[in-house]
Design a protein around this motif. Structure first.
Motif, PDB file in Angstrom:
ATOM      1  N   VAL A   1       2.962   4.479  -7.286  1.00  0.00           N
ATOM      2  CA  VAL A   1       1.951   3.183  -7.187  1.00  0.00           C
ATOM      3  C   VAL A   1       0.873   3.687  -6.459  1.00  0.00           C
ATOM      4  O   VAL A   1       0.913   4.400  -5.597  1.00  0.00           O
ATOM      5  N   GLU A   2      -0.502   3.402  -6.832  1.00  0.00           N
ATOM      6  CA  GLU A   2      -1.630   3.672  -6.280  1.00  0.00           C
ATOM      7  C   GLU A   2      -2.191   2.287  -5.652  1.00  0.00           C
ATOM      8  O   GLU A   2      -2.319   1.285  -6.452  1.00  0.00           O
ATOM      9  N   VAL A   3      -2.306   2.389  -4.489  1.00  0.00           N
ATOM     10  CA  VAL A   3      -3.102   1.085  -3.781  1.00  0.00           C
ATOM     11  C   VAL A   3      -4.350   1.443  -3.326  1.00  0.00           C
ATOM     12  O   VAL A   3      -4.618   2.354  -2.711  1.00  0.00           O
ATOM     13  N   THR A   4      -5.151   0.484  -3.448  1.00  0.00           N
ATOM     14  CA  THR A   4      -6.614   0.583  -2.542  1.00  0.00           C
ATOM     15  C   THR A   4      -6.925  -0.378  -1.609  1.00  0.00           C
ATOM     16  O   THR A   4      -6.236  -1.472  -1.654  1.00  0.00           O
ATOM     17  N   ALA A   5      -7.747  -0.016  -0.350  1.00  0.00           N
ATOM     18  CA  ALA A   5      -7.921  -0.903   0.514  1.00  0.00           C
ATOM     19  C   ALA A   5      -8.723  -2.305   0.041  1.00  0.00           C
ATOM     20  O   ALA A   5      -8.558  -3.312   0.317  1.00  0.00           O
ATOM     21  N   LYS A   6      -9.656  -1.877  -0.946  1.00  0.00           N
ATOM     22  CA  LYS A   6     -10.463  -3.073  -1.676  1.00  0.00           C
ATOM     23  C   LYS A   6      -9.566  -4.126  -2.205  1.00  0.00           C
ATOM     24  O   LYS A   6      -9.604  -5.102  -1.951  1.00  0.00           O
ATOM     25  N   GLY A   7      -8.618  -3.573  -3.045  1.00  0.00           N
ATOM     26  CA  GLY A   7      -7.556  -4.314  -3.726  1.00  0.00           C
ATOM     27  C   GLY A   7      -6.878  -5.232  -2.678  1.00  0.00           C
ATOM     28  O   GLY A   7      -6.616  -6.276  -3.006  1.00  0.00           O
ATOM     29  N   VAL A   8      -6.336  -4.571  -1.725  1.00  0.00           N
ATOM     30  CA  VAL A   8      -5.410  -5.316  -0.785  1.00  0.00           C
ATOM     31  C   VAL A   8      -6.342  -6.504  -0.101  1.00  0.00           C
ATOM     32  O   VAL A   8      -5.953  -7.703   0.237  1.00  0.00           O
ATOM     33  N   ARG A   9      -7.455  -6.127   0.473  1.00  0.00           N
ATOM     34  CA  ARG A   9      -8.388  -7.247   0.953  1.00  0.00           C
ATOM     35  C   ARG A   9      -8.841  -8.318   0.067  1.00  0.00           C
ATOM     36  O   ARG A   9      -8.911  -9.499   0.548  1.00  0.00           O
ATOM     37  N   SER A  10      -8.817  -8.125  -1.201  1.00  0.00           N
ATOM     38  CA  SER A  10      -9.039  -9.204  -2.089  1.00  0.00           C
ATOM     39  C   SER A  10      -8.035  -9.998  -2.395  1.00  0.00           C
ATOM     40  O   SER A  10      -8.156 -10.979  -3.349  1.00  0.00           O
ATOM     41  N   LEU A  11      -6.834  -9.664  -2.047  1.00  0.00           N
ATOM     42  CA  LEU A  11      -5.449 -10.293  -2.513  1.00  0.00           C
ATOM     43  C   LEU A  11      -5.133 -11.867  -1.621  1.00  0.00           C
ATOM     44  O   LEU A  11      -5.431 -11.663  -0.401  1.00  0.00           O
ATOM     45  N   ALA A  12      -5.017 -12.783  -2.219  1.00  0.00           N
ATOM     46  CA  ALA A  12      -4.392 -13.832  -1.725  1.00  0.00           C
ATOM     47  C   ALA A  12      -2.952 -13.730  -1.371  1.00  0.00           C
ATOM     48  O   ALA A  12      -2.395 -12.662  -1.619  1.00  0.00           O
ATOM     49  N   PRO A  13      -2.384 -14.528  -0.516  1.00  0.00           N
ATOM     50  CA  PRO A  13      -1.079 -14.405  -0.122  1.00  0.00           C
ATOM     51  C   PRO A  13       0.141 -14.041  -1.186  1.00  0.00           C
ATOM     52  O   PRO A  13       0.768 -13.362  -1.091  1.00  0.00           O
ATOM     53  N   GLU A  14      -0.054 -14.799  -2.334  1.00  0.00           N
ATOM     54  CA  GLU A  14       0.952 -14.533  -3.203  1.00  0.00           C
ATOM     55  C   GLU A  14       0.825 -13.191  -4.019  1.00  0.00           C
ATOM     56  O   GLU A  14       1.561 -12.521  -4.262  1.00  0.00           O
ATOM     57  N   GLY A  15      -0.394 -12.710  -4.104  1.00  0.00           N
ATOM     58  CA  GLY A  15      -0.635 -11.347  -4.512  1.00  0.00           C
ATOM     59  C   GLY A  15      -0.258 -10.402  -3.400  1.00  0.00           C
ATOM     60  O   GLY A  15       0.050  -9.195  -3.889  1.00  0.00           O
ATOM     61  N   LEU A  16      -0.366 -10.611  -2.250  1.00  0.00           N
ATOM     62  CA  LEU A  16       0.212  -9.559  -1.059  1.00  0.00           C
ATOM     63  C   LEU A  16       1.688  -9.526  -1.195  1.00  0.00           C
ATOM     64  O   LEU A  16       2.098  -8.372  -1.142  1.00  0.00           O
ATOM     65  N   ARG A  17       2.286 -10.585  -1.350  1.00  0.00           N
ATOM     66  CA  ARG A  17       3.804 -10.724  -1.515  1.00  0.00           C
ATOM     67  C   ARG A  17       4.151  -9.827  -2.915  1.00  0.00           C
ATOM     68  O   ARG A  17       5.259  -8.986  -2.755  1.00  0.00           O
ATOM     69  N   ALA A  18       3.487 -10.030  -4.024  1.00  0.00           N
ATOM     70  CA  ALA A  18       3.683  -9.193  -5.082  1.00  0.00           C
ATOM     71  C   ALA A  18       3.401  -7.639  -4.891  1.00  0.00           C
ATOM     72  O   ALA A  18       4.334  -6.806  -5.511  1.00  0.00           O
ATOM     73  N   LEU A  19       2.328  -7.264  -4.344  1.00  0.00           N
ATOM     74  CA  LEU A  19       2.302  -6.015  -3.940  1.00  0.00           C
ATOM     75  C   LEU A  19       3.182  -5.271  -3.010  1.00  0.00           C
ATOM     76  O   LEU A  19       3.771  -4.060  -3.371  1.00  0.00           O
ATOM     77  N   THR A  20       3.591  -6.182  -2.197  1.00  0.00           N
ATOM     78  CA  THR A  20       4.690  -5.645  -1.218  1.00  0.00           C
ATOM     79  C   THR A  20       6.031  -5.411  -2.110  1.00  0.00           C
ATOM     80  O   THR A  20       6.631  -4.085  -1.953  1.00  0.00           O
ATOM     81  N   GLY A  21       6.319  -6.280  -3.045  1.00  0.00           N
ATOM     82  CA  GLY A  21       7.439  -6.160  -3.702  1.00  0.00           C
ATOM     83  C   GLY A  21       7.132  -4.807  -4.735  1.00  0.00           C
ATOM     84  O   GLY A  21       8.184  -4.001  -5.015  1.00  0.00           O
ATOM     85  N   GLN A  22       6.198  -4.690  -5.159  1.00  0.00           N
ATOM     86  CA  GLN A  22       5.969  -3.471  -5.961  1.00  0.00           C
ATOM     87  C   GLN A  22       6.024  -2.126  -5.363  1.00  0.00           C
ATOM     88  O   GLN A  22       6.636  -1.323  -5.776  1.00  0.00           O
ATOM     89  N   ILE A  23       5.431  -2.277  -4.132  1.00  0.00           N
ATOM     90  CA  ILE A  23       5.692  -0.862  -3.355  1.00  0.00           C
ATOM     91  C   ILE A  23       7.153  -0.779  -2.910  1.00  0.00           C
ATOM     92  O   ILE A  23       7.585   0.497  -3.033  1.00  0.00           O
ATOM     93  N   SER A  24       7.744  -1.958  -2.541  1.00  0.00           N
ATOM     94  CA  SER A  24       9.136  -1.647  -2.234  1.00  0.00           C
ATOM     95  C   SER A  24      10.234  -1.239  -3.445  1.00  0.00           C
ATOM     96  O   SER A  24      10.950  -0.222  -3.130  1.00  0.00           O
ATOM     97  N   GLU A  25       9.529  -1.669  -4.628  1.00  0.00           N
ATOM     98  CA  GLU A  25      10.316  -1.166  -5.855  1.00  0.00           C
ATOM     99  C   GLU A  25      10.480   0.315  -6.076  1.00  0.00           C
ATOM    100  O   GLU A  25      11.086   0.980  -6.282  1.00  0.00           O
ATOM    101  N   VAL A  26       9.072   0.787  -5.954  1.00  0.00           N
ATOM    102  CA  VAL A  26       8.753   2.322  -6.084  1.00  0.00           C
ATOM    103  C   VAL A  26       9.407   3.058  -4.929  1.00  0.00           C
ATOM    104  O   VAL A  26       9.999   4.032  -5.206  1.00  0.00           O
ATOM    105  N   VAL A  27       9.336   2.626  -3.642  1.00  0.00           N
ATOM    106  CA  VAL A  27       9.815   3.277  -2.549  1.00  0.00           C
ATOM    107  C   VAL A  27      11.599   3.389  -2.518  1.00  0.00           C
ATOM    108  O   VAL A  27      12.026   4.392  -2.322  1.00  0.00           O
ATOM    109  N   SER A  28      12.104   2.132  -3.176  1.00  0.00           N
ATOM    110  CA  SER A  28      13.634   2.263  -3.066  1.00  0.00           C
ATOM    111  C   SER A  28      13.920   2.716  -4.191  1.00  0.00           C
ATOM    112  O   SER A  28      15.267   3.021  -4.378  1.00  0.00           O
TER     113      SER A  28
END
Length: 121
Positions: free
Chosen positions: A87-114
């Protein structure tokens, strides 16, 4: 289970500093270097390796990466991989996310990592 992070060398060193501040990651994070090209002075840092153990470490890694990216000025991009999952993640993309988007991104990173669950193998 090893996870690899790719980014610019300075960014990797900074993220490494963040990770080793967490007791869960002490002794489990290391910078990997490759020999420099003939025109470079010395080795080049090009990977950060994180050895994960428990499921809690997966969530902790995702949270730290997101917090670290959120604190970066400018356009910083990192790639997180385990095996053929990435998964590729950008600082700009993270700063623009609402709380729901941050939760989804956390899940996406966790899925790749696990990696895939036992049922998916």
């Amino acid at each position: 289970m090893d996870v690899f992070v790719r980014a610019e060398a300075d960014q990797l060193r900074d993220l490494h500093s963040w990770l080793i501040e967490e007791p869960e990651f002490r002794g489990r994070v290391r910078l990997l270097e490759r020999d420099g090209a003939p025109h470079e002075l010395g080795p080049t840092t090009d990977l950060l390796q994180v050895a994960l153990g428990s499921g809690g470490a997966v969530a902790a890694l995702a949270g730290i990466v997101i917090a670290w990216l959120n604190s970066r000025p400018g356009e910083v991009s990192i790639r997180i991989s385990r095996g053929d999952q990435e998964v590729e993640v950008t600082a700009k993309g993270v700063r623009s996310l609402a709380p729901e988007g941050l939760r989804a991104l956390t899940g996406q990173i966790s899925e790749v990592v696990s990696g895939p669950s036992e049922l998916e193998r």
